[in-house]
Design an enzyme around this catalytic site. Sequence first.
Site, PDB file in Angstrom:
ATOM      1  CG  ASN A 225     -36.131  -8.276 -10.178  1.00 58.27           C
ATOM      2  OD1 ASN A 225     -36.586  -9.407 -10.201  1.00 58.27           O
ATOM      3  ND2 ASN A 225     -34.919  -7.994  -9.692  1.00 58.27           N
ATOM      4  CB  ALA A 289     -30.221 -14.238  -8.763  1.00 59.91           C
ATOM      5  CE  LYS A 303     -44.716   5.175   5.394  1.00 59.45           C
ATOM      6  NZ  LYS A 303     -46.115   5.329   5.730  1.00 59.45           N
ATOM      7  CG  ASP A 322     -22.203  -8.277 -12.584  1.00 55.78           C
ATOM      8  OD1 ASP A 322     -22.199  -9.519 -12.419  1.00 55.78           O
ATOM      9  OD2 ASP A 322     -22.741  -7.722 -13.553  1.00 55.78           O
TER      10      ASP A 322
END
Length: 414
Positions: A225, A289, A303, A322
């Site tokens: 992100n 974070a 890959k 979490d």
Amino acid sequence: MTQRILLIVSGGIAAYKSLELVRLLRRKGIAVRAVLTESAEKFVTPLSLGVLTEDHVFGQLFDLKEEREIGHIQLSRQADLIVIAPATANILAKMANGIADDLATTILLATDKPVLAVPAMNVRMWHHRATQRNLERLRADGIHIMEPDDGDMACGEYGKGRLPEPEAIAREIERLLALPPLPDPLTDQPDFAPPPNKGGLAGRHVLITAGPTHEPIDPVRFIANRSSGKQGFAIAAAAAQAGARVTLVAGPVALPTPAGVKRVDVETAREMLGAVEAALPADVAIMVAAVADWRTADAVGQKIKKDGSGAPAPLALVENPDILATLGTSSSRPALLIGFAAETQNVTEHAQAKLAKKGADWIVANDVSGDVMGGETNAIHIVTADGVESWADMPKAAVASRLIEKVANVFRAD
Ligand code: CTP
């Protein structure tokens, strides 16, 4: 308004780096006035510093002409920040003991402005008990101290004691200039309580997570992100400045480790949880974070190739642990547990829901619909059981120092 630094250069081989520091600060639009100690003049000349600062360079106390034109008391008050770079063991010892026997040390005793000392010396001098005792006393007095770098020394030895690079010093100066002004102990605080952000978290362990996590898909791809880690790193720096022992668990970011902070680098959410649990117990945990909510069910060792059918590769996701919620129910739950909430709509409503869901004491909510992620400023709302406190948009370093001041107040109230 132009910000002003009074730069005191004391005598050491690293004194030449002060020239580069002045150049960097001037380029950032910061005005610099310089004071050279007698021994510093053996390493850099007043002429070269004067050319770079475009100002008179001050040297001797009781220089009649200088004292008449601008006295040492005035010199000590006209800057927003006083920086001593390099700071020798000798000047640190004088400061710690309140000795004022030349212009530099007289200014340091007379000033009411924040002071940053950037030590540089031989590794044995740095580790000497007398130097460490002096540094401890200076920190307790509210002097900001940068940690020296490790490396080869001019004297041929190796170890801690090198002056940090001028870029790092300039960054620390910018961070300190962004802090709110110090209250004047003589006028604002008749009870002589310690000013905020100065040792308010001494003896406390503050655990911080920062940055994104990367969740591998195959050896060359990952889920990520846009978190830059800047806000979390700024909070870690502010907590260390407030005297806390700081553990910073950082996802993959290219940021320098703030002075005095223990950094643990991780990549995935599960590694981050492991590092957080290993760092417990803590008095405060601040989970900044942007942890990836999901990881691939099975990251493969090879890959992933296109199979020629035109169909996309299937990507099965499972939820990550979490970390904040895990701490919320942990038997070693920190006394103060703070989460961050990145929202794009109904910011405070969602933050309120998260407070309960994650068992946190505060949720610091920010609207990430703009360019907060990676940006330099942040506008936040602190949601607690008592209500919502909203702060205006301000630099991330200022958010960090105000937040740490608020955290320190919780412990002062104890
Ligand atoms: N957090 C965490 N572990 C996770 C996800 C989030 O510790 N696996 C923490 C973050 O560090 C932050 C807080 O939880 O302090 C809120 O994270 P947020 O980005 O708002 O995400 P979610 O809680 O997952 O909520 P949603 O994505 O539903 O908005």
